[in-house]
Motif scaffolding. Structure first.
Motif, PDB file in Angstrom:
ATOM      1  N   ALA A   1     -11.905  -3.060 -14.469  1.00 26.80           N
ATOM      2  CA  ALA A   1     -12.238  -3.700 -13.194  1.00 26.80           C
ATOM      3  C   ALA A   1     -10.980  -3.938 -12.355  1.00 26.80           C
ATOM      4  CB  ALA A   1     -12.959  -5.019 -13.437  1.00 26.80           C
ATOM      5  N   ALA A   2      -9.897  -4.364 -13.015  1.00 20.90           N
ATOM      6  CA  ALA A   2      -8.645  -4.609 -12.282  1.00 20.90           C
ATOM      7  C   ALA A   2      -8.099  -3.304 -11.697  1.00 20.90           C
ATOM      8  CB  ALA A   2      -7.616  -5.255 -13.198  1.00 20.90           C
ATOM      9  N   LEU A   3      -8.189  -2.212 -12.476  1.00 15.64           N
ATOM     10  CA  LEU A   3      -7.707  -0.915 -11.985  1.00 15.64           C
ATOM     11  C   LEU A   3      -8.523  -0.447 -10.779  1.00 15.64           C
ATOM     12  CD1 LEU A   3      -5.915   1.573 -12.302  1.00 15.64           C
ATOM     13  CD2 LEU A   3      -7.588   2.492 -13.928  1.00 15.64           C
ATOM     14  N   LEU A   4      -9.845  -0.545 -10.883  1.00 10.91           N
ATOM     15  CA  LEU A   4     -10.700  -0.134  -9.763  1.00 10.91           C
ATOM     16  C   LEU A   4     -10.455  -1.005  -8.533  1.00 10.91           C
ATOM     17  CD1 LEU A   4     -14.082   0.529 -11.621  1.00 10.91           C
ATOM     18  CD2 LEU A   4     -12.605   2.219 -10.511  1.00 10.91           C
ATOM     19  N   ALA A   5     -10.291  -2.311  -8.766  1.00 13.41           N
ATOM     20  CA  ALA A   5     -10.040  -3.226  -7.645  1.00 13.41           C
ATOM     21  C   ALA A   5      -8.714  -2.896  -6.955  1.00 13.41           C
ATOM     22  CB  ALA A   5     -10.028  -4.667  -8.135  1.00 13.41           C
ATOM     23  N   CYS A   6      -7.701  -2.505  -7.745  1.00 12.05           N
ATOM     24  CA  CYS A   6      -6.409  -2.128  -7.147  1.00 12.05           C
ATOM     25  C   CYS A   6      -6.531  -0.820  -6.365  1.00 12.05           C
ATOM     26  CB  CYS A   6      -5.345  -2.002  -8.239  1.00 12.05           C
ATOM     27  SG  CYS A   6      -4.825  -3.578  -8.930  1.00 12.05           S
ATOM     28  N   LEU A   7      -7.290   0.132  -6.907  1.00  8.80           N
ATOM     29  CA  LEU A   7      -7.459   1.408  -6.208  1.00  8.80           C
ATOM     30  C   LEU A   7      -8.146   1.221  -4.857  1.00  8.80           C
ATOM     31  CD1 LEU A   7      -8.508   3.758  -9.163  1.00  8.80           C
ATOM     32  CD2 LEU A   7      -6.337   3.742  -7.911  1.00  8.80           C
ATOM     33  N   ILE A   8      -9.028   0.228  -4.776  1.00  8.21           N
ATOM     34  CA  ILE A   8      -9.724  -0.043  -3.513  1.00  8.21           C
ATOM     35  C   ILE A   8      -8.950  -1.061  -2.665  1.00  8.21           C
ATOM     36  CG2 ILE A   8     -11.856  -0.938  -2.484  1.00  8.21           C
ATOM     37  CD1 ILE A   8     -13.263  -0.133  -5.138  1.00  8.21           C
ATOM     38  N   GLY A   9      -8.511  -2.144  -3.305  1.00 10.27           N
ATOM     39  CA  GLY A   9      -7.951  -3.273  -2.571  1.00 10.27           C
ATOM     40  C   GLY A   9      -6.558  -3.045  -2.005  1.00 10.27           C
ATOM     41  N   LEU A  10      -5.691  -2.344  -2.745  1.00  5.69           N
ATOM     42  CA  LEU A  10      -4.327  -2.150  -2.250  1.00  5.69           C
ATOM     43  C   LEU A  10      -4.278  -1.281  -0.986  1.00  5.69           C
ATOM     44  CD1 LEU A  10      -2.300  -1.800  -5.591  1.00  5.69           C
ATOM     45  CD2 LEU A  10      -2.570  -3.796  -4.125  1.00  5.69           C
ATOM     46  N   PRO A  11      -4.956  -0.125  -0.966  1.00  5.34           N
ATOM     47  CA  PRO A  11      -4.972   0.640   0.306  1.00  5.34           C
ATOM     48  C   PRO A  11      -5.626  -0.131   1.445  1.00  5.34           C
ATOM     49  CG  PRO A  11      -5.656   2.025  -1.528  1.00  5.34           C
ATOM     50  CD  PRO A  11      -5.603   0.625  -2.043  1.00  5.34           C
ATOM     51  N   LEU A  12      -6.682  -0.895   1.128  1.00  3.35           N
ATOM     52  CA  LEU A  12      -7.328  -1.694   2.170  1.00  3.35           C
ATOM     53  C   LEU A  12      -6.380  -2.760   2.713  1.00  3.35           C
ATOM     54  CD1 LEU A  12      -9.815  -2.507   3.792  1.00  3.35           C
ATOM     55  CD2 LEU A  12     -10.585  -3.878   1.829  1.00  3.35           C
ATOM     56  N   GLY A  13      -5.642  -3.409   1.819  1.00  5.80           N
ATOM     57  CA  GLY A  13      -4.661  -4.407   2.256  1.00  5.80           C
ATOM     58  C   GLY A  13      -3.561  -3.777   3.095  1.00  5.80           C
ATOM     59  N   ALA A  14      -3.111  -2.579   2.678  1.00  2.00           N
ATOM     60  CA  ALA A  14      -2.068  -1.886   3.441  1.00  2.00           C
ATOM     61  C   ALA A  14      -2.575  -1.482   4.822  1.00  2.00           C
ATOM     62  CB  ALA A  14      -1.599  -0.651   2.662  1.00  2.00           C
ATOM     63  N   PHE A  15      -3.825  -1.028   4.882  1.00  2.46           N
ATOM     64  CA  PHE A  15      -4.395  -0.636   6.181  1.00  2.46           C
ATOM     65  C   PHE A  15      -4.478  -1.837   7.123  1.00  2.46           C
ATOM     66  CE2 PHE A  15      -8.179  -0.313   8.898  1.00  2.46           C
ATOM     67  CZ  PHE A  15      -7.840   0.798   9.655  1.00  2.46           C
ATOM     68  N   LEU A  16      -4.958  -2.964   6.614  1.00  2.51           N
ATOM     69  CA  LEU A  16      -5.071  -4.154   7.458  1.00  2.51           C
ATOM     70  C   LEU A  16      -3.696  -4.690   7.865  1.00  2.51           C
ATOM     71  CD1 LEU A  16      -7.981  -6.022   5.637  1.00  2.51           C
ATOM     72  CD2 LEU A  16      -8.046  -4.914   7.884  1.00  2.51           C
TER      73      LEU A  16
ATOM     74  N   SER B   1       3.298   5.049   6.949  1.00  2.00           N
ATOM     75  CA  SER B   1       3.748   3.655   6.953  1.00  2.00           C
ATOM     76  C   SER B   1       3.096   2.874   5.815  1.00  2.00           C
ATOM     77  CB  SER B   1       3.409   2.993   8.287  1.00  2.00           C
ATOM     78  OG  SER B   1       4.045   3.651   9.359  1.00  2.00           O
ATOM     79  N   MET B   2       1.799   3.118   5.599  1.00  2.00           N
ATOM     80  CA  MET B   2       1.103   2.434   4.501  1.00  2.00           C
ATOM     81  C   MET B   2       1.704   2.814   3.159  1.00  2.00           C
ATOM     82  SD  MET B   2      -2.814   2.909   5.892  1.00  2.00           S
ATOM     83  CE  MET B   2      -3.508   2.715   4.254  1.00  2.00           C
ATOM     84  N   GLN B   3       2.005   4.089   2.988  1.00  2.00           N
ATOM     85  CA  GLN B   3       2.607   4.534   1.721  1.00  2.00           C
ATOM     86  C   GLN B   3       3.971   3.869   1.515  1.00  2.00           C
ATOM     87  OE1 GLN B   3       2.265   8.866   2.558  1.00  2.00           O
ATOM     88  NE2 GLN B   3       1.267   9.011   0.589  1.00  2.00           N
ATOM     89  N   ALA B   4       4.760   3.800   2.608  1.00  2.00           N
ATOM     90  CA  ALA B   4       6.088   3.179   2.510  1.00  2.00           C
ATOM     91  C   ALA B   4       5.981   1.695   2.171  1.00  2.00           C
ATOM     92  CB  ALA B   4       6.842   3.364   3.832  1.00  2.00           C
ATOM     93  N   LEU B   5       5.013   1.020   2.772  1.00  2.00           N
ATOM     94  CA  LEU B   5       4.829  -0.407   2.500  1.00  2.00           C
ATOM     95  C   LEU B   5       4.419  -0.632   1.042  1.00  2.00           C
ATOM     96  CD1 LEU B   5       2.923  -1.533   5.732  1.00  2.00           C
ATOM     97  CD2 LEU B   5       5.242  -2.174   5.077  1.00  2.00           C
ATOM     98  N   LEU B   6       3.468   0.173   0.571  1.00  2.00           N
ATOM     99  CA  LEU B   6       3.000   0.013  -0.810  1.00  2.00           C
ATOM    100  C   LEU B   6       4.121   0.270  -1.812  1.00  2.00           C
ATOM    101  CD1 LEU B   6      -0.507   1.720  -0.544  1.00  2.00           C
ATOM    102  CD2 LEU B   6      -0.075  -0.675  -1.037  1.00  2.00           C
ATOM    103  N   TRP B   7       4.950   1.279  -1.522  1.00  2.00           N
ATOM    104  CA  TRP B   7       6.038   1.591  -2.454  1.00  2.00           C
ATOM    105  C   TRP B   7       7.107   0.497  -2.436  1.00  2.00           C
ATOM    106  CZ3 TRP B   7       7.110   4.160  -6.581  1.00  2.00           C
ATOM    107  CH2 TRP B   7       8.445   4.353  -6.953  1.00  2.00           C
TER     108      TRP B   7
END
Length: 235
Positions: A36-51, A144-150
């Motif tokens: 569940a944590a892995l799936l939530a990260c796969l969805i939540g991290l890109p969503l957080g970066a987009f926002l 930009s999102m990729q750079a922020l996440l990294w």
């Protein structure tokens, strides 16, 4: 039996002799919560970066909604997932009710808003610092999102741990969609609830102690890996 000394003794005994039922429950708890944590990260991290990086009409309302969803009542999530996966529900044909997969789905719905909202806050602060540089280099929004996440990867480990901690402590939703079936869907939290209802407080406390030690060990291990990686990165 109903004292902390007995609980500690029982917990120690269960762990030392690697009780088969205990090991089975612990492994299932880890499987469900980590998935569940892995799936939530796969969805939540890109969503957080987009926002964090995007500016669009209604963004404020989306952020307010996302923050509100952090407090989703687990029993309500469990009930909604149950209605969708039951025989009469739209996804009933999948036959997922009372399986670990249903528990993973419920936990993912619960913790995805937490991961997305916390990562959005972390990344938005970073974006404010780097926005000029992104424009100077002509980076697209995706870049930009990729750079922020990294760049925020170490801080996002803490965000991921917050999601995992919420998942492994969850009981209401997994009880509804999992059914607490022995050797099938019984995890640490539902086993504690069951033993408490039976009056087996010492066993419930023992399971609680094992759960706490497990959560602390995972957090300490990840924190150690994070600190070691940070030292290598900034050496």
């Amino acid at each position: 039996m109903q004292d902390f000394g007995a609980a500690f003794s029982l917990a120690f005994e269960l762990v030392m002799r690697a009780d088969r039922d205990l090991v089975e429950i612990v492994l299932l708890s880890l499987r469900v919560s980590l998935s569940a944590a892995l799936l939530a990260c796969l969805i939540g991290l890109p969503l957080g970066a987009f926002l964090a990086a995007a500016r669009f009409r209604g963004r404020g309302a989306v952020i307010v909604t996302l923050n509100a969803l952090m407090g989703l009542p687990p029993v309500v999530v469990g009930l909604l997932v149950y209605l969708h996966l039951s025989r009469a529900g739209p996804l009933g044909f999948l036959g997922l009710l009372y399986t670990p997969t249903a528990m993973i789905i419920a936990q993912t719905i619960l913790i995805t808003p937490i991961v997305a909202a916390l990562s959005r806050q972390v990344l938005e602060d970073l974006n404010a610092e780097y926005a000029e540089q992104f424009r100077a280099f002509g980076l697209s929004r995706w870049q930009s999102m990729q750079a922020l996440l990294w760049d925020a990867r170490y801080a996002l480990v803490t965000v991921s741990l917050a999601g995992f901690g919420r998942a492994i402590a969850e009981v209401g939703a997994v009880m509804i969609v999992g059914g607490n079936i022995d050797h099938v869907t019984r995890v640490m939290t539902t086993a504690i609830a069951l033993e408490t209802s039976r009056g087996e407080l010492a066993l419930a406390l023992a399971l609680g102690l094992v759960l706490m030690v497990l959560a602390l060990s995972i957090n300490a291990a990840v924190q150690g890996v994070r600190m070691s990686a940070e030292r290598r990165a900034y050496a």
